[in-house]
Enzyme design. Structure first.
Site, short mmCIF file in Angstrom:
data_model
loop_
_atom_site.label_atom_id
_atom_site.label_comp_id
_atom_site.label_asym_id
_atom_site.label_seq_id
_atom_site.Cartn_x
_atom_site.Cartn_y
_atom_site.Cartn_z
N ASP A 18 0.84 -1.19 0.00
CA ASP A 18 0.00 0.00 0.00
C ASP A 18 0.88 1.24 0.00
O ASP A 18 1.60 1.50 0.96
CB ASP A 18 -0.87 -0.04 1.27
CG ASP A 18 -1.82 1.12 1.33
OD1 ASP A 18 -2.23 1.58 0.25
OD2 ASP A 18 -2.15 1.56 2.44
N SER A 40 1.10 5.48 -1.83
CA SER A 40 0.49 6.47 -2.73
C SER A 40 1.29 6.57 -4.02
O SER A 40 0.75 6.94 -5.05
CB SER A 40 0.40 7.82 -2.03
OG SER A 40 1.66 8.41 -1.95
N GLY A 54 -3.64 4.61 -9.94
CA GLY A 54 -4.31 5.81 -9.44
C GLY A 54 -3.45 6.59 -8.47
O GLY A 54 -3.02 6.04 -7.46
N CYS A 79 -8.34 12.42 -0.84
CA CYS A 79 -6.92 12.59 -1.17
C CYS A 79 -6.59 14.04 -1.53
O CYS A 79 -7.31 14.66 -2.31
CB CYS A 79 -6.63 11.68 -2.36
SG CYS A 79 -4.99 11.84 -2.97
N ASP A 132 -7.96 2.25 -8.65
CA ASP A 132 -8.08 2.57 -7.22
C ASP A 132 -8.39 4.05 -7.00
O ASP A 132 -7.58 4.92 -7.33
CB ASP A 132 -6.75 2.22 -6.53
CG ASP A 132 -6.75 2.58 -5.05
OD1 ASP A 132 -7.83 2.82 -4.49
OD2 ASP A 132 -5.66 2.62 -4.46
N ARG A 178 2.91 4.81 4.21
CA ARG A 178 2.28 4.80 2.88
C ARG A 178 2.85 5.91 2.00
O ARG A 178 2.81 5.85 0.78
CB ARG A 178 0.78 5.00 3.08
CG ARG A 178 -0.01 4.88 1.82
CD ARG A 178 -1.50 4.83 2.09
NE ARG A 178 -2.16 4.39 0.89
CZ ARG A 178 -2.57 5.21 -0.06
NH1 ARG A 178 -2.41 6.49 0.04
NH2 ARG A 178 -3.14 4.72 -1.15
N GLY A 210 -26.77 15.64 -19.17
CA GLY A 210 -26.91 14.29 -18.61
C GLY A 210 -27.75 14.23 -17.34
O GLY A 210 -28.31 13.20 -17.01
#
Ligand code: IMP
Length: 498
Positions: free
Chosen positions: A261, A263, A312, A319, A358, A418, A486
């Site tokens: 895991d 970033s 991602g 985030c 992700d 991370r 939309g």
């Protein structure tokens, strides 16, 4: 000179699917959502396959043992968060692997030498009113009795009264032997008018409780994700720091798959971690890596041994990496490039490495777009955080029920590994926020609606499997003006909250 990528990086909301011919056998109940989780083995089959293309995020506020059990029962998989001690993470993995529908491993246990005060504080801490009394105070010690609210009276009993003086002893308990089926256990519960039935092995060691109130909740679930012994599958997050201690402990506890895991996964730290795991365990331990946003990052992790790759950077709902560090890429563009790299790699080597999109799924329709763009499965945090089964508190804020949801890079989670760039320079800044998400009820009910929408869109595209969708989907970019078109427009809505 720096290299410029002049293509605008885009996200899911900027795309739509164009309907394909819907043939008469293209109906939602014929759609399969099965999809690979890990690298295909020599037989052309993934070592692990999901029954629905969802995994829950490696986050304190999303994936504990309760979420893992609920999601695996519905065909997906959770990666239990790694930003906790190895012992605590192992305990969560054990709880999932020990889970048997209707058979509950007791989490509230004491010894006969404990006191009424211990009973009351354990009850307050765990929220359970049935406490198993075992020889060593563990869930697997010799069963000596049980304590429920009927065994003591707080108003008259002294707090230092010993458990052995008021528990219901084994000699007065109805128990069942290990191996009893759920139906048999329920018959015993009805016959003897019990609230709980302890199950013990032939040496008298305590194994499970079967509770009267649970029975109706434990009907067979056709999409359940389980191993050959019918134990639910579960994943675990790991980091690039303590993997030499954490990985053996997690594997020992029965974790089915691991995921590094981080970033930013395009790093030598990830390579070292992958190489260590593969050299120690070969292919028997499956491990995903990431996150990356381009072909180079994908190939780097694949060459280092990744069994799947996560895509991602900066798109997660909580985030703030892009704001803080100026790195990232629109999730759709990142996914499209990595999916192409995965297909090219497969064409040239014959090895298929699944990819996971992700973060950044804000609408149900984004899920089907991500699958059409080539994701094999999706990791989601916000989506799952809203449900009863997520580990966080449900609160009433301004008249609406919400659940707490915080990023792993927030001060609250303090999961600095991370975001670790190596070295001990002490540089720490937040890459995530602490937030609320609207409370949405039970996971099972919400999944039913979401999966119904995905299947319906797949039928509109003339497809009945995720592979077909990837191969046949026609995807169009939309202008900001057509995005407005939309939603409901040029009308006065009767329900302003819609
Ligand atoms: P969501 O589904 O949009 O809420 O995104 C969840 C994903 O965000 C996770 O799977 C992680 O990849 C990522 N993530 C989790 N915590 C943080 C954080 O604090 N900062 C940045 N990204 C995070």
């Amino acid at each position: 000179m720096a290299q410029y990528l002049n293509e605008t990086s885009r996200t899911f909301s900027e795309y739509l699917l164009i309907p394909g011919l819907t043939t008469k056998d293209c109906v939602p109940n014929k759609v399969s959502l099965a999809t690979p989780l890990t690298k295909f083995d020599g037989n052309g089959k993934p070592a692990i396959e999901l029954n629905i293309p969802f995994v829950s995020a490696i986050m304190q506020s999303v994936s504990d043992d309760q979420m893992a059990i609920a999601l695996a029962k519905n065909g997906g998989l959770s990666f239990i968060f790694g930003s906790q001690s190895i012992e605590d993470q192992v305990e969560m993995i054990r709880k999932v692997k020990n889970y048997k529908a209707g058979f509950v491993v007791s989490t509230a246990n004491l010894t006969p030498e404990n006191t009424l005060s211990d009973v009351l504080s354990l009850k307050a801490k765990k929220g359970h009113s049935t406490i198993a009394i075992t020889s060593d105070g563990t869930a697997n010690g010799k069963l000596l009795g049980i304590v429920t609210g009927r065994d003591y009276r707080v108003s008259t009993d002294g707090l230092d009264k010993k458990v052995h003086s008021f528990m219901t002893p084994l000699s007065e308990l109805v128990t069942a032997k290990l191996g009893v089926t759920l139906n048999q256990a329920n018959d015993i519960i009805w016959e003897h008018k019990l609230n709980s039935l302890p199950v013990i092995d032939e040496d008298g060691n305590f194994k499970f409780f079967v509770f009267r109130k649970d029975y109706d909740h434990h009907k067979e679930n056709p999409s359940e994700l389980s191993d050959e012994q019918k134990k639910l599958l579960v994943g675990a997050g790991i980091n690039t720091r303590d993997y030499k201690e954490r990985v053996p402990a997690l594997i020992g506890a029965g974790a089915d798959v691991l995921c590094i895991d981080s970033s930013d996964g395009f790093s030598e730290w990830q390579k070292d971690t992958l190489e260590y795991i593969k050299s120690e365990y070969g292919d028997s331990v499956k491990v995903g890596a990431g996150n990356v946003v381009d072909k180079e990052g994908f190939l780097y992790l694949v060459e280092a041994g990744a069994d799947f790759v996560k895509v991602g950077v900066g798109g997660g709902s909580i985030c703030i990496t892009r704001e803080q560090k100026g790195i990232g890429r629109g999730q759709a563009t990142a996914l499209i490039e990595v999916a192409q790299a995965r297909d090219d790699y497969y064409a040239s080597t014959g090895t298929y490495i699944p990819i996971c999109s992700d973060g950044g799924i804000a609408q149900d329709y984004h899920m089907v777009l991500a699958l059409a763009m080539g994701a094999d499965f999706l990791m989601m945090g916000r989506y799952f955080a809203r449900f009863d089964e997520s580990p966080t508190r449900k609160l009433l804020v301004n008249g609406n029920y919400v659940k707490e949801y915080w990023g792993e890079g927030s001060n609250r989670a303090r999961n600095w590994q991370r975001y670790d760039m190596g070295g001990d320079d002490g540089l720490k800044f937040e890459e995530g926020v602490d937030s609320y998400v609207p409370y949405a009820g039970r996971l099972k009910d919400n999944l039913a609606v979401t999966l119904g929408k995905i299947k319906s869109t797949m039928c509109s595209c003339g497809t009945t499997s995720i592979t077909m969708l990837k191969n046949k989907a026609k995807i169009t970019l939309v202008s900001s003006v057509s995005i407005v078109e939309g939603g409901a427009h040029d009308v006065i809505l009767k329900d302003a909250n819609r």
